[in-house]
Design a protein around this motif. Sequence first.
Motif, PDB file in Angstrom:
ATOM      1  N   ARG A 195      48.745-120.855  17.235  1.00 26.04           N
ATOM      2  CA  ARG A 195      48.703-119.299  16.349  1.00 26.04           C
ATOM      3  C   ARG A 195      49.939-118.649  16.621  1.00 26.04           C
ATOM      4  O   ARG A 195      50.446-118.173  15.677  1.00 26.04           O
ATOM      5  N   MET A 196      50.429-118.603  18.125  1.00 23.46           N
ATOM      6  CA  MET A 196      51.402-117.674  18.315  1.00 23.46           C
ATOM      7  C   MET A 196      52.666-118.483  18.145  1.00 23.46           C
ATOM      8  O   MET A 196      53.777-117.901  18.514  1.00 23.46           O
ATOM      9  N   GLN A 233      43.312-118.178  12.369  1.00 23.47           N
ATOM     10  CA  GLN A 233      42.354-117.869  13.188  1.00 23.47           C
ATOM     11  C   GLN A 233      41.442-119.171  13.627  1.00 23.47           C
ATOM     12  O   GLN A 233      40.451-118.909  14.252  1.00 23.47           O
ATOM     13  N   ARG A 237      43.040-121.625  15.053  1.00 20.97           N
ATOM     14  CA  ARG A 237      43.928-122.433  15.942  1.00 20.97           C
ATOM     15  C   ARG A 237      43.763-122.126  17.178  1.00 20.97           C
ATOM     16  O   ARG A 237      43.690-120.818  17.456  1.00 20.97           O
ATOM     17  N   PHE A 238      44.095-122.734  18.232  1.00 19.45           N
ATOM     18  CA  PHE A 238      44.343-122.353  19.585  1.00 19.45           C
ATOM     19  C   PHE A 238      45.425-121.501  19.678  1.00 19.45           C
ATOM     20  O   PHE A 238      46.443-121.580  18.960  1.00 19.45           O
ATOM     21  N   VAL A 239      45.620-120.488  20.658  1.00 23.78           N
ATOM     22  CA  VAL A 239      46.447-119.532  20.831  1.00 23.78           C
ATOM     23  C   VAL A 239      47.885-120.113  20.655  1.00 23.78           C
ATOM     24  O   VAL A 239      48.677-119.444  19.831  1.00 23.78           O
ATOM     25  N   LYS A 273      54.552-110.705  24.909  1.00 26.46           N
ATOM     26  CA  LYS A 273      53.996-110.935  23.417  1.00 26.46           C
ATOM     27  C   LYS A 273      54.999-110.103  22.384  1.00 26.46           C
ATOM     28  O   LYS A 273      55.159-110.561  21.405  1.00 26.46           O
ATOM     29  N   GLN A 274      55.058-108.810  22.617  1.00 34.78           N
ATOM     30  CA  GLN A 274      55.643-108.077  21.874  1.00 34.78           C
ATOM     31  C   GLN A 274      56.994-108.265  21.387  1.00 34.78           C
ATOM     32  O   GLN A 274      57.587-107.678  20.395  1.00 34.78           O
ATOM     33  N   LEU A 278      51.529-107.969  13.831  1.00 32.99           N
ATOM     34  CA  LEU A 278      50.185-108.648  14.668  1.00 32.99           C
ATOM     35  C   LEU A 278      50.624-108.704  16.131  1.00 32.99           C
ATOM     36  O   LEU A 278      50.017-109.063  17.076  1.00 32.99           O
ATOM     37  N   ILE A 319      51.287-120.207  25.861  1.00 31.40           N
ATOM     38  CA  ILE A 319      50.754-118.754  26.647  1.00 31.40           C
ATOM     39  C   ILE A 319      50.623-119.338  28.143  1.00 31.40           C
ATOM     40  O   ILE A 319      50.355-120.581  28.478  1.00 31.40           O
ATOM     41  N   GLY A 355      49.359-114.521  30.689  1.00 32.34           N
ATOM     42  CA  GLY A 355      49.277-113.893  29.499  1.00 32.34           C
ATOM     43  C   GLY A 355      50.631-113.800  28.815  1.00 32.34           C
ATOM     44  O   GLY A 355      50.703-113.258  27.598  1.00 32.34           O
ATOM     45  N   TYR A 364      54.450-115.766  27.289  1.00 34.21           N
ATOM     46  CA  TYR A 364      54.476-116.909  26.709  1.00 34.21           C
ATOM     47  C   TYR A 364      55.746-117.616  26.993  1.00 34.21           C
ATOM     48  O   TYR A 364      56.793-116.987  27.486  1.00 34.21           O
TER      49      TYR A 364
END
Lengths: 815, 111
Positions: A552-553, A545, A547-549, A609-610, A802, A557, A561, A563
């Motif tokens: 983290r992902m 939490q 870390r930049f997106v 994302k999913q 998540l 990005i 929105g 990736y």
Amino acid sequence: MTRNLIVIGAGMASGRVLEHLFETQPGAWNVTLFNAEPRGNYNRLMLSPVLSGDKTYAEIVTHDAAWYEERGVTCRFGEKVARIDRGAKIVVAPDGTELPYDKVVIATGSNPFMIPLPGHDLDGVIPYRDLEDTERMMGLGSAPGARAVVIGGGLLGLEAAAGMAARGIDVTVVHIMGHLMERQLDEAAGYLLKKALEDKGITVLTGTNSKQILGEGGKVRALELDDGTELPCDLLCMAVGIRPNVALAKDAGLAVAKGIHVDDQMLTSDADILALGECVEHQGAIFGLVAPLYDQAKVAAETLGGTQAAFVPKEVATKLKVTGCDLFSAGDFAEGDGRDDIVFRDPSRGIYKRLVLEGERLIGAVMYGDTGDGAWFHGLIKDRTDVTEMRDTLIFGPAFQGGAQSDPLAAVAALPADAEICGCNGICKSAIQTAIKGGAATLSDVRAQTKASASCGTCTGLVEQVMALTLGDGFEVQTVKPMCPCTPLTHMDVRRLIKAKALKSMAAVMQECGWTTLCGCASCRPALNYYLLCDWPGEYQDDDQSRFVNERMHSNIQKDGTYSVVPRMWGGITTADELRAIADAADKYKVQTVKVTGGQRIDLLGVKKQDLPDIWADLNAAGMVSGQAYAKGLRTVKTCVGTDHCRFGTQDSTGLGIRMEKALWGSWTPAKVKMAVSGCPRNCAESTCKDVGVICVDSGYILHIGGAAGLHIKGTEVMCTVKTEDEVLEYTAAVVQLYREEAAYLERMYKWMDNVGLDHIIERVVTDADSRKALADRFYYAQRFMQQDPWAERTKPEYRELYAPLADLTLEAAE
Amino acid sequence: MSDWTDIGALSAIPERGARLVKTAMGCVAVFRTVDDEIFAIDDACPHKGGPLSEGIVHGRSVTCPLHNMVLRLDTGLAQGADEGSVATYPVRVEAGRILLDTERLRRGRVA
């Protein structure tokens, strides 16, 4: 006429009821007092001083035999009531005798909750509830080298731990949550408490799960943790919470939920039976602190006497002392809208204060170290006082209210000459003034001459104020750029303090460096996360939490929105099979764009994302791992084909590039790191604009550092020339480690090189072989924890959810 | 009239993190702060539509992952020199479950 009252349970609540009863209604009741423990009322809160040896049992008895006798109380101690027959209005004793009653008071208290871990029924596994438990722990103190484990880092567990430690027992506390006493304290205060306990020789393990209790011959031998660690112990104390003891009431058919249901008059669902204390539930709340219990006792006594009274739950403050550590918490410091925090930290004195405001009112307070103003804050919370007027100085307490000076310079001017300004080095105001009068005109002059503010730096502002006072207009405050608005310290100050003070958690850094915010900001958190990860490999837990997106992902990005996904291609080499798998993934997940990157790999853009865990799993299955194209870490090692195919190639540049990438992937660095290996000085892999570039020549390898081709174009500088591939790897690891340890977060290698100078780097990495070796060793040690494919990790079920929405309400709407 | 809907467990959202709820009116980001406070706001940043649920959560604010606009979670207002706001939705926690007031979010269905 005397009526029969049967009181079940002789705890702190029932003791207080009896006192009120004999005071206000003398002679009205014929009292029988049952207690499952073989003794009368004593002050359970004082068991801890008994455990630590500060008090004896005799000193904590509240009602002795003479007291009961004088009032004609029939004591039936050590007897657990068998049942209540409400129809016949009798209480049945364990020996079968039946006692008729007019009224019953149930005060059965609570039962300690025992986690049903395998082995919880072994001898030597105890709760911490009564005198027997206390004596058991005290008994352990006489055995030399005795060890105990306490499960539970709440108040009770810590008191057990502190008491046993005071008796020379080697104690370890195991707590499942991230910080101690999480219900009363926030993370910062929890950190200070942990530190204080550790100073007393207690080992504290937070965020730790227990797996099972191991025994030998029916007796406890050790606690085994989730990770397989065994903590040997002679006694295991479980202090994880209490549950209202409702068995008797439930059996009698009274209304029971979490606790025995009572109304404002402390009446249960049967008008002749009252209940109070830890066994009851009132308006959905249950009780563990003593203050509301005493209020209940008063109401219960009045109800028995036929007077109208009502129990009103009050705002409760907890003021605690755990092994000499002062703690205070009151009100509500969580949940709700529109709240603000005021945070005050004094690292050198170990003080932390936090006030929570809602609109113009104070609604919560947490304090550690200095709790002197606790009562005053508690009053403000209870009375819902409008604090708008005193908001600016509120945190300094009542002494500061009313006509306080707001000019900080005036406050400094008022300090006596021997007032200590720098706590680390013991420098007083007059010493600084003497230095200034002797010619010191800048902060660094003062630092050099007096050492004031030269250690932790938290007094810098104060030193500057002394300078401003002494020099008048001749002084201009130096503009050092702080790390972020949460702290006056610079990145380098913070890095130095993390090492010097061995700060190993974010809460530790924020406390010891005097952060002015509760949990940092989007600017300092990623930096701190990196510094801690770099400085304490294997000890500090990476914080997603913070870390930049992209990190983290583990994907980049895009503006819509979605990736982008980039698998690693070692040294830019791929195979037909890998390309086929990439093509399949591109089709399957409807990738919008497939692009070849500048780092010699393939970018799949526009993944939802999913879908990320699925596409990663597919690429993993084809043998590919994350290219970490998003990381402040090693990106790529670009290569040319070298001696394999090229007529000019002097060395195996492709093979060397792959070796480098395999050695360095996964490492986190202050900013991104790009590398290249060119097989000859024609430099087809563009090594001279990389952070680390290798140019192969007949006689060996020229190592370049500090290039960039982004926002700024920077050609590299030559660091040195080496003869073998092994040397290339050692020197590269060393220079990357030096960069990792010395640079500020987000500072590219060339900027760091500008700051420290190429000579410094050559000295540490090239000239001094011991230093180089030590740097490389530290790098490879850290790599042991870093080289795990983040994709493989995140396709596991616990991570997968998540990536999906928490809830999808559109499905419902479509029906 | 409120319409409290159970959208999941508090523990399903990482501390200082967020999860999405898809609705007929667009995505709502549900945040959990360091103090276990819960807030629900529109997921789209007023600047360029960045997914706020992916931002870094600090105190009662979130920083948009695209261009660093900082928004208050409780008021939905942009902080500092920036102007703009996002819608906020009533949300509360009961017995470890998160309840979102979906009254405004379902209006699309009725209309």
